[in-house]
Design a protein around this motif. Sequence first.
Motif, PDB file in Angstrom:
ATOM      1  N   TYR A   9       0.830  -1.201   0.000  1.00  0.00           N
ATOM      2  CA  TYR A   9       0.000   0.000   0.000  1.00  0.00           C
ATOM      3  C   TYR A   9       0.867   1.255   0.000  1.00  0.00           C
ATOM      4  N   SER A  10       2.024   1.208   0.655  1.00  0.00           N
ATOM      5  CA  SER A  10       2.877   2.395   0.740  1.00  0.00           C
ATOM      6  C   SER A  10       3.577   2.699  -0.584  1.00  0.00           C
ATOM      7  N   LEU A  11       3.624   1.727  -1.502  1.00  0.00           N
ATOM      8  CA  LEU A  11       4.231   1.958  -2.817  1.00  0.00           C
ATOM      9  C   LEU A  11       3.233   2.486  -3.841  1.00  0.00           C
ATOM     10  N   LEU A  12       1.954   2.573  -3.476  1.00  0.00           N
ATOM     11  CA  LEU A  12       0.945   2.994  -4.441  1.00  0.00           C
ATOM     12  C   LEU A  12       1.212   4.365  -5.058  1.00  0.00           C
ATOM     13  N   PRO A  13       1.701   5.376  -4.334  1.00  0.00           N
ATOM     14  CA  PRO A  13       1.908   6.686  -4.972  1.00  0.00           C
ATOM     15  C   PRO A  13       2.967   6.680  -6.065  1.00  0.00           C
ATOM     16  N   LEU A  14       3.833   5.660  -6.090  1.00  0.00           N
ATOM     17  CA  LEU A  14       4.980   5.679  -7.005  1.00  0.00           C
ATOM     18  C   LEU A  14       4.622   5.027  -8.329  1.00  0.00           C
ATOM     19  N   ALA A  15       3.630   5.585  -9.012  1.00  0.00           N
ATOM     20  CA  ALA A  15       3.194   5.015 -10.292  1.00  0.00           C
ATOM     21  C   ALA A  15       4.295   5.080 -11.333  1.00  0.00           C
ATOM     22  N   SER A  16       5.272   5.967 -11.152  1.00  0.00           N
ATOM     23  CA  SER A  16       6.316   6.121 -12.161  1.00  0.00           C
ATOM     24  C   SER A  16       7.336   5.001 -12.117  1.00  0.00           C
TER      25      SER A  16
ATOM     26  N   GLY B 178      15.688   2.795   0.341  1.00  0.00           N
ATOM     27  CA  GLY B 178      15.403   4.045   1.025  1.00  0.00           C
ATOM     28  C   GLY B 178      14.241   3.919   1.985  1.00  0.00           C
ATOM     29  N   ARG B 179      13.605   5.053   2.279  1.00  0.00           N
ATOM     30  CA  ARG B 179      12.487   5.088   3.237  1.00  0.00           C
ATOM     31  C   ARG B 179      11.310   5.822   2.603  1.00  0.00           C
ATOM     32  N   ILE B 180      10.090   5.309   2.824  1.00  0.00           N
ATOM     33  CA  ILE B 180       8.879   5.921   2.282  1.00  0.00           C
ATOM     34  C   ILE B 180       7.857   6.071   3.400  1.00  0.00           C
ATOM     35  N   PRO B 181       6.918   7.026   3.244  1.00  0.00           N
ATOM     36  CA  PRO B 181       5.868   7.179   4.272  1.00  0.00           C
ATOM     37  C   PRO B 181       4.955   5.956   4.276  1.00  0.00           C
ATOM     38  N   GLU B 182       4.419   5.680   5.429  1.00  0.00           N
ATOM     39  CA  GLU B 182       3.518   4.533   5.560  1.00  0.00           C
ATOM     40  C   GLU B 182       2.094   4.927   5.161  1.00  0.00           C
ATOM     41  N   ILE B 183       1.475   4.091   4.357  1.00  0.00           N
ATOM     42  CA  ILE B 183       0.055   4.232   4.004  1.00  0.00           C
ATOM     43  C   ILE B 183      -0.670   3.036   4.614  1.00  0.00           C
ATOM     44  N   PRO B 184      -1.728   3.255   5.366  1.00  0.00           N
ATOM     45  CA  PRO B 184      -2.356   2.146   6.091  1.00  0.00           C
ATOM     46  C   PRO B 184      -2.925   1.094   5.147  1.00  0.00           C
ATOM     47  N   SER B 185      -2.957  -0.121   5.642  1.00  0.00           N
ATOM     48  CA  SER B 185      -3.488  -1.242   4.868  1.00  0.00           C
ATOM     49  C   SER B 185      -4.958  -1.006   4.544  1.00  0.00           C
TER      50      SER B 185
END
Length: 1291
Positions: A529-536, A601-608
């Motif tokens: 879920y936390s990788l969802l913003p990285l569509a690129s 690296g580190r990414i912000p957490e997006i809840p499940s």
Amino acid sequence: MSPARPWPPARPLAAEPAGPGLSPLYRRDGAAAPGPGGMRAVRSCPRWALLALALQLALPAQCLVLLPHGEERGDTALAHGDDVRSAALELSMPLRFYGAAVRSLYITTNGIIAVNEPSSEEKYLGQFPVSFGAIAPFMADLDTTDERGNVYYREDSSSDVLQLASDYIKRGFPETTFDPTSVVIVTWKLMAPYQALREGHALEEKRNTFQAVLASSDSSSYAIFLYPEDSLQFYSTYSKKDDEKIPAMVGFSQASTNYYFWEKPGSYNVIANDEESIRNLHKSSNAGRRGIWVFEISSSSDSIVPAKISNILESLESNEQDQDMNSKPFMSDYGSTELQQQYVTSSTDSTEEDQHYVTYSVPQLAEEDFLTSYQDVTGTPSTESFYSHQIFPTAKAPPRQFQVQQFPPQQPQVIDVEEFDETGIVFRYNTDVQQTCANNRHQCSVHAICKDYPNGFCCSCIAGYKGNGRQCIAEGSPQRVNGKVKGRIFVGNNPVPIIFENTDLHSYVVMNQGRAYTAISTIPETLGYSLLPLASIGGIIGWMFAVEQQGYKNGFSITGGEFTRQTEVTFLGNNEKLVIKQKFSGIDEHGHLTISTEMEGRIPEIPSGASVHIEPYTELYHTSSSVITSSSTREYTVTEPERDGVASTYTGAYQWRQTISFDECIHDDSYHATSATQQLSVDGVFVLYNRDEQILRYATSNSIGPISDGSADINRNPCYTGTHNCDTNAICRPGTGNHFFCECSIGFRGDGSVCYDVDECSEQPALCGNNAVCNNQPGTYRCECVEGYQFAADGRTCVAVEYAINHCQTGTHNCDIPQRAQCVYTGGSAYICTCLPGFSGDGRACEDIDECQQGHCHPDAFCYNTPGSFSCQCKAGYRGDGFRCVLGVEKTKCQHEREAALGSGGAFFPREMGVRHFIPQCDEHGNYLPTQCHSSSGYCWCVDRDGNEIDGTRSGPGVRPPCLSTAAPPVVIGPSVRPDTVPLPPGTHLLFAQSGKIEHVPLEGNNMKKNGAKALLHIPDKVVIGVAYDCSDKMVYWTDISGPSISRASLNGGEPTTIIKTDLGSPEGIAVDHLGRNIFWTDSQLDRIEVARLDGRQRRILFDTGLVNPRAIVVDPMRGNLYWTDWNREAPKIETSYMDGTNRRILVKDDLGLPNGLTFDPYSSMLCWVDAGTKRLECMNPNQLGRRKIVEGIQYPFSVTSFGKNLYYTDWRRDAVVAVDRTISTENDNFQPHKRSRLYGITTAFAQCPGGHNYCTVNNGGCTHLCLATPGGRSCRCPDNTVGVDCIERN
């Protein structure tokens, strides 16, 4: 690469030398042991480092080994003083320098090797080039007065030194066959700078150590400059004339040419000439290990050729602990140095204006730069720049230094300064060895044309195809992308990273819509879920195949799908950072684009359970000299799962910066006509994470065009928005406004809305020319030569195959029958006939020899003559082998134990049973009966040939276990004649793989029933390679390299089941042991062979060494043998071992090319293989010497199977299954599926299993886990993952 183990700590030594030619040892804590006079010592290596280098063993990253030196090694020591030079060192082997032969050298104190007698230092220090010609590893004003340093030199031809020099050279030039015969070694050790009395003590305690090695053969010479870590402690010296500092100089200078009235300076090459670049000499390299610089100096051109930088630059030791993540270090193939060109001031009216020179500078890199700069590891010079901000020359910022991107691979480059303008200098490039289409056409795609230019050649795709000329794809055709993803990512504030490797990435692109669908599996929920913003992550694929507006190019048109990409994502707010590194490797043999991705690296957490929405966005791509950059800030909206009926939302943002590096053709000016800045428009962004399947999905629609706010009509044309109604095999052509028209792709015909395939073969019967047949394929066609013909060198004309007749193979010889004689092929059409052992004659007529008349047997034995042999048997009352007989009969072990048990009242027990009177039972030959029972208790168990109980076979009273006899049959002396034909069971089929499906062809006797052929199993989006069949359960097994995975399905129907989908690279060959219930497979990516149970459990690696390209694998379960091929181009081979991995050995290694397919016939015990390199099908009996060529001149075989007298192989060129009668060595049939495409693995699905058994057939051989058969036995083996498993291994 596993984490480096700590090296044994070296105790610090003061002034004590570390041995001949080695500097003082360095303390493990990083501090230098004090040297003489308090000087800082130079880091060096333990004594074993030289031996390790000679044996090509791994060395610690900081360990650079100077070649042996010092007076102990026979060196001459240069006299101490300032500006000292040696007498001429006469060379036994001339040094080749700038194309000329140099027969003597002069060694100087000032860090140079002169090729002519040098002038005094005041005439050349601070200047370059020098008139006398020189090789300068560190030219500066050095002074050894009062023994402040030493200079050693010698010419050496000892084998150990030649090998060390050769190893260093091949680090930088891995493709060279250079073999030195002489080496000149010059070592400047603990050298002090010249220092006048008026100068302070700033340089007094600093010392420099470096070494130059000049290696020569009859035809070429190389120079090696070695700078150990911390060996350069000063980088300039003071002038004797004034207080000005003069930087040291590293480079090469050709001697000047004197004419009557003037002197023409020679060419020269500068490697480093300022303090910063000198400071980095020990940190950088052009040969893959820090401090090593290698150059070819013998070129007849005006330029020194630097090393190709083909090996990776070792990671810094200080970073090893950070990279210890129980996985391979990230981007371990990055970190090379770049060759950079420096600005050189010159006057247009100078007499030196025709002088050619190139200067290189060492990049001034921080340690972290070595982990972020890309390096091409394919063996060609890197053209990729560092990912640092570039300052381009302007009128206010003169071009002090800029990076060269235009070096053509593998050729020396000469730069001629032509003219200046207000922004900098203009360079003209040319090479001495002209690269033309005549000798480089193979570098272009088959769908491209090659065009010559004054300074080289370029490839360009023909009409109807897109790409950069090296790689071309049909316009409008859907594309597939496959790859792997690995990462080490921290989520939120979690201190433990999530590590994943070998994760699959698949993408499907609808080109005429610019729509890219990307899926990444298996991503854990804690990360997904936390990788969802990285569509690129998948957006790079969208850029590659974006719909192109007129005059603009997408990524594939620019790069051909061959590039590297580095991206830095900075999340605003908490400043988390993620680095993404991707490498695209072009189109593979299956027509798919390949990609590797690494994230750290580190990414912000997006809840499940949350969802992410991304609005359409635009992004500017800036192109400049093989580098594309872009940066933007993107927002995304997160909707969290509902709580108490309320779903909260918030907006996040991140900065996105990326750099794409690729090779471009520099000779075609039209190639650069594309706008330097293009806008990528992305809409229809869709992101989803499926927690059940653990799959991360991205989808985007992409178009590339000019910078726009989106209001222009051209941006709304249906061709660019994907809203047209063109066929999937059509191209959308934009008109004015919203108008467009559809045009069918090449090879298709129609109105664009509907396109159908053009049958070129029917419409143009003479398309393929004489002696060829034309086969139509979707969108194209293929020409094939008829039997007896092959393609000429032009690849188009079919010419008659000219080869001699092997009468031994065709059976047209006049030798006696094979039971009495053999035909020996001697080349051409010649052969000889020889009688077999036991027969006499001329080979054309052979008679049996009666050995019994020759008295070979013992007098107390009978002799029995047989055709070609005889046997001896002792008479009654005698024992022996017939050649030696003695009175009496020898009892067996079973008989002895039985007599002992009967005589002692049954005291013999195999185990403590608490009961009495066990008596072993023997058969009529004295062997143990396979089933032994205790008469009073009723227990029965199985025993081996030595009477030992087989664990797990003991049965209760009244139950007799089905034990197998372990007694070998009596040996029959003499030849056994195999029948010419083998009975065929009914209902047998051929199974073969054709990309996404498995088909079958029924067999009627020895013939293929082609009208009964049909698809057995459809597996869309898969690339099936290997196929195997379990005749017991009627199951088909296959390997899939697109997954990758191993799966199975029942021939009686039902859904396919994936049994293995983790820890696979490229599974290819697969084999089934139907008796032991195991599968075996090869993995050509991981270079190993594994075994597992039929359901995929209990995996065990059998071999992971000595394999390069393992492919085919077969089993002989009745005899417990395993066979496999390795098509290693350097040393192809066919190997064998027992099925437990023991007794590994090479079976065939000579006269092999590309052994692709392998089969073992259980009825005839023949091992046969097809070789796409030698174009042959051959067979052999693994237990006998010799091999037989069945057919020659086949086209491109991939896999092979056997049944009856026929061998069946799949052929990539013919797209067919070809049948060969091995008894007469003739092709007798072929079958082409309705849909023409490459055929892969093939196997025989027997209606009945071949007769026989092995020790694993019953009760898993008594093993707790894996039972692996061996000849006459079995081994019980544990799987590799035995944590918490109660497993017992035994033989």
